[in-house]
Design an enzyme around this catalytic site. Sequence first.
Site, mmCIF file in Angstrom:
data_model
loop_
_atom_site.group_PDB
_atom_site.id
_atom_site.type_symbol
_atom_site.label_atom_id
_atom_site.label_comp_id
_atom_site.label_asym_id
_atom_site.label_seq_id
_atom_site.Cartn_x
_atom_site.Cartn_y
_atom_site.Cartn_z
ATOM 1 N N SER A 60 0.801 -1.235 0.000
ATOM 2 C CA SER A 60 0.000 0.000 0.000
ATOM 3 C C SER A 60 0.829 1.278 0.000
ATOM 4 O O SER A 60 0.270 2.357 -0.194
ATOM 5 C CB SER A 60 -0.952 0.009 1.190
ATOM 6 O OG SER A 60 -2.014 -0.861 0.924
ATOM 7 N N VAL A 99 1.231 -3.796 3.794
ATOM 8 C CA VAL A 99 1.189 -5.095 4.471
ATOM 9 C C VAL A 99 2.438 -5.942 4.217
ATOM 10 O O VAL A 99 2.578 -7.018 4.797
ATOM 11 C CB VAL A 99 -0.082 -5.932 4.126
ATOM 12 C CG1 VAL A 99 -1.320 -5.341 4.756
ATOM 13 C CG2 VAL A 99 -0.241 -6.137 2.647
HETATM 14 N N1 GLN Z 1 -2.254 -5.293 -1.897
HETATM 15 C C1 GLN Z 1 -2.825 -5.188 -0.587
HETATM 16 C C2 GLN Z 1 -4.324 -5.378 -0.652
HETATM 17 O O1 GLN Z 1 -4.938 -4.911 -1.551
HETATM 18 C C3 GLN Z 1 -2.488 -3.847 -0.021
HETATM 19 C C4 GLN Z 1 -2.993 -3.670 1.380
HETATM 20 C C5 GLN Z 1 -2.027 -2.977 2.277
HETATM 21 O O2 GLN Z 1 -0.821 -2.925 2.049
HETATM 22 N N2 GLN Z 1 -2.540 -2.474 3.375
HETATM 23 O O3 GLN Z 1 -4.909 -6.017 0.183
#
Ligand code: GLN
Length: 304
Positions: free
Chosen positions: A64, A258
């Site tokens: 993200s 994440v």
């Molecule tokens: N690619 C992850 C998702 O869409 C990104 C979420 C995150 O980093 N908080 O769930």
Amino acid sequence: MLDFNKIINNIHNNLKNNVVKGVVASYIPELSKQDVNQFGIFMQHVDGRTFKAGDAQTPFSIQSISKVLTLSKAIAFEDNNLWKRVDVEPSGNPFNHLSLLELENGIPRNPLINAGAIVIADILCTKLENPKEDFLKYVRDIANDQSINYNFKVAESERKTGFNNYAAANLLKSFDNLNNDVDVVMDFYFHQCAIEMTCAQVAKAFYVFANSGRCFNNIQHITSSQVKRINAIMLTCGFYDESGEFAFEVGLPGKSGVGGGIVALLPNHLIISTWSPGLNPKGNSLIGMQALEQFTTQTNLSIF
Ligand code: GLN
């Protein structure tokens, strides 16, 4: 004068043997392979000095954190419609919640939750000639590093298990807030999240947000007024339902992912990024949050 080298290395030493490290994300299977013990810190001063500790040169999945980079690319088009399609309010909800989106007629609360980032991805799919190539070029340019790339395995892993994100995209489409095909937009979104960067590369890419829109090479990518807006959104929305906590503990605009990365910045001063893949229950790096709290407490450097 602050001894950043000593401060950063002390924080790294204090935290690296913490028994409680959080839990590596497993809903994207490829990310679950990460070693929870990895931990890096990198600080970039706007005057050019750099300081690092631990695994600051190991690539990780920025996830993200990419949402700030896509937002900055989309904002540069100065499309007045953007702020009609996505709002600028904190959601107070986890990054992937859908209930507010339905309640609020398909207008995501902000561009840093998944639904909002999917709208931004849709804008880039329309505006960019070769969306994935052009966006990667932008990231390489602002970071001044041509070696940055997508991790295609991570993108594929997320595509296979991305039911919640597909649901968000379909909901947006049903409210007429997605112009391109769901599959086209999601392919772009999964790739932007699957970019791999080191703490050092992330800090260098975020130099533009600490330097009124000018990157390392002194090229103006976005205006200082656009930077003000992006930093405000990072401060209020960068950590989902823990944005208040991050502002309270750290006091800097920032963004998490994440993959365990966090980047935060003090305008006109410095950018600091951390990576520790263990997450707290809100999906933010547990050790990274603690490291940044210690950094601003010990240096007394925050926007407040
Ligand atoms: N690619 C992850 C998702 O869409 C990104 C979420 C995150 O980093 N908080 O769930």
